[in-house]
Design a protein around this motif. Structure first.
Motif, short mmCIF file in Angstrom:
data_model
loop_
_atom_site.label_atom_id
_atom_site.label_comp_id
_atom_site.label_asym_id
_atom_site.label_seq_id
_atom_site.Cartn_x
_atom_site.Cartn_y
_atom_site.Cartn_z
N GLY A 1 -4.98 -3.41 -0.72
CA GLY A 1 -5.85 -2.43 -0.07
C GLY A 1 -6.73 -3.11 0.97
N HIS B 1 0.82 -1.21 0.00
CA HIS B 1 0.00 0.00 0.00
C HIS B 1 0.86 1.27 0.00
CE1 HIS B 1 -0.38 -0.26 4.69
NE2 HIS B 1 0.68 0.41 4.36
N SER C 1 -4.83 -4.19 3.97
CA SER C 1 -4.52 -3.08 4.86
C SER C 1 -5.71 -2.73 5.74
CB SER C 1 -4.14 -1.82 4.06
OG SER C 1 -3.16 -2.13 3.11
N ALA D 1 -5.79 3.45 2.32
CA ALA D 1 -5.69 2.08 1.85
C ALA D 1 -6.68 1.78 0.72
CB ALA D 1 -5.91 1.11 3.01
#
Ligand code: HEM
Ligand SMILES: [Cu+2]
Lengths: 213, 666
Positions: free
Chosen positions: B348, B332, B351, B401
């Motif tokens: 993403g 990320h 995260s 994110a």
């Protein structure tokens, strides 16, 4: 580990699982030392894996220089591998000799380990020197950069191992098989075997796969 | 003879670093002279420099972090002033100087403030909480500390001799390659991190082994205080992540020194490989920092709410989940660099998943407070301030994110606001909470509460005034690391941020005053019971400061909140009616190994930076010889006789009888 039923410490087991394994207290020094050294070895392996990863990424980036299959000498590498594997065996012998406190076998197996390690290093040094002489040094291409770094990093470890080995022999000579010396010997043996394992990976990833390409 | 080093290395034409460096040098010399003249040198040498006692080493780590906080803080002030005045003008700092400042600021704050602060607190407290006498490898512990100090020293030397990197705190190639950064700045950066990184790895191995192998009788895993758990998680991350940093920096150095091609533009080098490697270390690194802070908050919240931690087991689970997941999200940090939508989406989502265990923790702290008898002492203020602040930082993190959002916000001031939000509001607040909370344990007297509260409120307010505007200018399109700018809309916010910085500075001053005032009034603030906060874990079971051996007997733990249980029991039975016989205690002997090793490492690092090869060899040989000498010594322990242990312990017990009769009234 001592097992105690819950009855004695009812409130130690709030979820009533039935059995509580009571922690017996700090581990003895021998275990603590070896355990810590194991963790160090794991971290060292993480470092090696970065160089492996770099090699995998850069192996195709030859910048019009030679490919692996054009420069590797499988015969020498095979001898290197045999030396290192044998040395792991003799190192194991040395550990056993230290455990039973047999000086003669200890010195003998350590010496053989040392000689095998040195043969390995000489062969590797020759390979490197030869490549550099032909103009295929590490700055020739990203592939050679990764190759020299990965194999060289292992070689540096072996060199450090040989120095350590000699120090161990001197320590046993000067102080005998004291508890702290034996602890160090355990760590040394772990180190040497770990190098062997890493070499097997180097051998497979770099030389075996590389010669085929 | 002296490699690349000559008089041109000293920046005679730049007054700021020269004057600053000069003042510091004079201050150091003055302190040294004072120490020598007053005859404190033997004391310093025997009791601190060569000490292998985990408590002393912990204190020295925190001291190093505090000094470096002032250094990194001055950089921050300079940057905020620059950005406030550099609207349609050059500002007061020349560009290449500004670049050095932000690089040094980031490097120092992460590696030489946050890291030593949390490692110091872990060192100080974890063996006490585990009820044992020391860490697993005491001498190595000292080596680790002094190597960290070496790194800090090298960074500071760069202020006056040569220059520091202008590449940002992660030295991205190809900018950091020799062709674009031919000076010694990147070498200073890389060698100081390389050396202090070894120190960090040593500390990590040491603490992992300590937590896993040295616990007192009955201290099962699920009875360990939360701080020990987060220490374990954080140090596991150190052991797994720092070798990646070492390897990455080694590759960069090979490129720079020997013409290798790991990350170069020529001959097939690959810059993206650097991004992957550095963030594979870098993301876990932020959790290395914040996990111990989470642990501190857990201890503080439960102590000052007078309740056991709510959801202890879910807390453990959340900690270990964060430990694992933090290794899976590094990408990320470069969503925008062309990995493609699928890869971006996966990273993403990964995260965002970290936000789940983090949320679990926040709720657990809230539920711990709910229904508790809350005391708003200074550590508790930091903890509550943290919860408010960190939620904002976490939310902006989740926003970042989201790959499409990140395409807009990446490398903007919004990002700068995000990570300061989590690092100041998370790590630094945690460090301060821990500092206030455990200070009485380390020194035997409390800190002044009034100044402590003032420090909190100024820092807290200052933090928001400084960093919330940065979110806004980020949304207005301002990118990070700008030397000057022409956009009128940003100007007011930069001025607000500079004012915030001033408020923050007052907070720092309050904290310094707090220490001075408390040291002056230490008799009035003396804590004789060893348990000033009515604590729950074992570090409060011994006197303050604890004797070298920590505990006369290995405590026998019977449940979570070990000391709380003991106190409750003691109230019924009157404390320690029958103690077993005292016994001799073996403790590790002091050793100059760490200091001497670091001395040679400093020489070697400096020589490497300036290509003074004979000196490199000298330093290397010296460090190696130190280790051989250490390996050769015959007695590394000394014995404290049982009678002495008994005498020390009785004093402690007497004080504690008083406490038992008071308990419940606190
Ligand atoms: C819910 C938790 C978090 C999420 C989802 C998250 C997400 C992110 C993302 C996506 C970025 C990259 C932004 C970009 O470069 O465009 C970022 C940057 C950063 N984060 Fe976080 N973060 C979280 C928590 C933390 C914590 C706890 C810390 C530190 C203790 C932290 C420190 C940083 C730092 C230092 C950077 C910037 C690095 C740089 O580019 O120089 N983050 N974060
Ligand atoms: Cu990250």
């Amino acid at each position: 580990m001592a097992m105690t039923a819950t009855a004695g410490h009812a409130h130690a087991d709030p979820h009533h699982i039935g059995l509580v394994i009571e922690h017996p207290g700090p581990a003895p020094k021998r275990i603590v030392t070896a355990y810590g050294f194991w963790i160090f070895l794991l971290s060292d392996i993480v470092m090696f894996s970065c160089f492996f990863a770099a090699y995998a990424v850069l192996v195709g980036q030859t910048a019009d220089g030679p490919k692996g299959s054009e420069i590797f000498e499988p015969r020498y590498v095979a001898i290197e591998t045999v030396c290192l594997l044998l040395s792991s065996f003799t190192c194991g012998m040395a550990s056993i000799a230290a455990d039973v406190r047999n000086r003669f076998w200890f010195y003998l197996s350590m010496s053989v380990t040392c000689v095998l390690g040195l043969i390995f290093l000489v062969l590797e040094f020759r390979e490197f020197a030869d490549l550099i002489a032909r103009g295929y040094g590490p700055s020739r291409s990203a592939f050679l950069t990764a190759f020299f770094s990965l194999v060289g990093c292992h070689g540096l470890h072996v060199s450090a191992g040989v120095l350590w080995l000699l120090t161990m022999m001197a320590q046993v000579f000067a102080k005998g098989f004291r508890a702290d010396i034996l602890r160090r010997m355990t760590c040394f043996a772990l180190f040497w075997h770990a190098l062997d394992i890493i070499w097997v990976a180097v051998f497979s990833v770099v030389y075996l796969l590389g010669s085929g390409v | 003879m002296l490699g690349k080093l000559d008089w041109s290395a000293i920046p005679f034409d730049q007054p700021i670093p020269l004057v600053a460096g000069g003042v510091v040098l004079v201050a150091i010399l003055a302190v040294l002279a004072w120490v020598v003249v007053k005859g404190h040198l033997p004391y310093l040498w025997n009791e601190w420099i060569t000490s292998v006692d985990h408590k002393r080493i912990g204190v020295m780590y925190v001291l190093l972090a505090s000094v470096m906080l002032l250094r990194g803080g001055s950089d921050a002030i300079m940057m905020r002033i620059q950005q406030a005045v550099a609207y349609q003008s050059q500002g007061y700092l020349p560009p290449e100087h500004y670049n050095q400042i932000f690089s040094a600021h980031g490097t120092i704050m992460i590696f030489f403030v946050a890291m030593p602060f949390v490692i110091g607190l872990m060192n100080l407290i974890v063996p006490l909480q585990l009820g044992v006498r020391d860490v697993a490898f005491p001498t190595l512990n000292s080596v680790g500390f002094w190597l960290t100090a070496t790194g800090a020293l090298l960074v500071n030397i760069s202020l006056v001799v040569g220059e520091f990197a202008r590449t940002g705190w992660l030295a991205f190639p190809p900018l950091s390659e020799l062709s674009y950064s031919p000076g010694v700045g990147v070498d200073y950066y890389a060698w100081s991190l390389q050396i202090s990184g070894v120190g960090t790895l040593v500390a990590g191995i040491n603490l992992v082994t300590t937590v896993l192998k040295l616990r007192t009788k009955g201290m099962n895993y699920l009875r360990m205080p939360m701080f020990c758990w987060t220490t374990l998680a954080s140090n596991l991350l150190i052991v797994a992540a720092f070798p990646i940093l070492t390897a990455t920096l080694a590759m960069l150095l090979l490129d720079r020194y020997l013409g290798f091609h790991f990350f170069t533009n020529e001959a097939g080098g690959n810059v993206m490989m650097f991004m992957n490697l550095i963030w594979a270390w870098g993301h876990p690194e932020v959790y290395i920092l914040v996990l111990p802070a989470f642990g501190i908050f857990s201890e503080v919240v439960s102590t000052f709410s007078g309740k056991a931690l709510f959801g202890y087991r879910s807390m453990v689970l959340a900690t270990m989940a964060i430990c694992v997941i933090s290794f899976m999200v590094w990408l990320h940090h470069f969503f925008t660099m062309g990995a493609g939508p699928n890869v971006n989406a996966i990273f993403g989502i990964a995260s965002m998943i970290i936000a789940v265990p983090t949320g679990v923790k926040i709720y657990n702290w809230l539920f711990t407070m709910y229904g508790g008898r809350i005391r708003f002492a200074t550590p508790m203020l930091w903890a509550i301030g943290f919860m408010v602040t960190f939620i904002i930082g976490g939310l902006t993190g989740v926003l970042l994110a989201v790959p499409p959002a990140d395409f807009i916000l990446h490398n903007s001031m919004f990002l700068v606001a995000h990570f300061h939000n989590v690092i100041i509001g998370g790590v630094l607040f945690g460090a301060f909470a821990g500092f206030e909370y455990w200070f009485p344990k380390a020194f035997g007297f409390r800190l002044d509460e009034r100044w402590g509260k003032a420090a909190f409120w100024f820092t807290f307010t200052g933090f928001f005034v400084t960093f919330m505007p940065l979110y806004i200018v980020g949304l207005l399109g301002m990118t990070r690391r700008m030397q000057h700018y022409d956009v009128a809309a940003w100007r007011p916010w930069m001025i607000v941020a500079a004012i915030g910085m001033a408020v923050l500075t007052i907070g720092v001053i309050c904290q310094i005053v707090q220490i001075v005032v408390s040291v002056r009034n230490r008799e009035a603030l003396r804590d004789r019971t060893g348990d000033p906060w009515d604590g729950r874990s074992l570090e409060w079971a011994t006197s303050s400061p604890p004797p070298v051996f920590n505990f006369a007997f290995n405590p026998d733990v019977r449940g979570e909140d070990a000391y709380w249980d003991m106190k409750a029991k003691a109230r019924n039975e009157a404390l320690a009616a029958d103690r077993p016989e005292y016994q001799d205690i073996e403790m590790p002997r002091n050793s100059p190994t760490g200091f001497v090793c670091a001395f040679f490492a400093t020489i070697m690092g400096f020589a490497l930076i300036w290509h003074i090869w004979w000196m490199v060899i000298l330093g290397g040989l010296g460090a190696w010889a130190t280790f051989v000498l250490f390996a050769w010594r015959d007695h590394d322990e000394y014995v404290i006789p049982a009678a002495e242990v008994a005498a020390i312990d009785r004093v402690n017990l007497e004080e504690r009888r008083g406490l038992v009769s008071m308990a419940g009234t606190v």
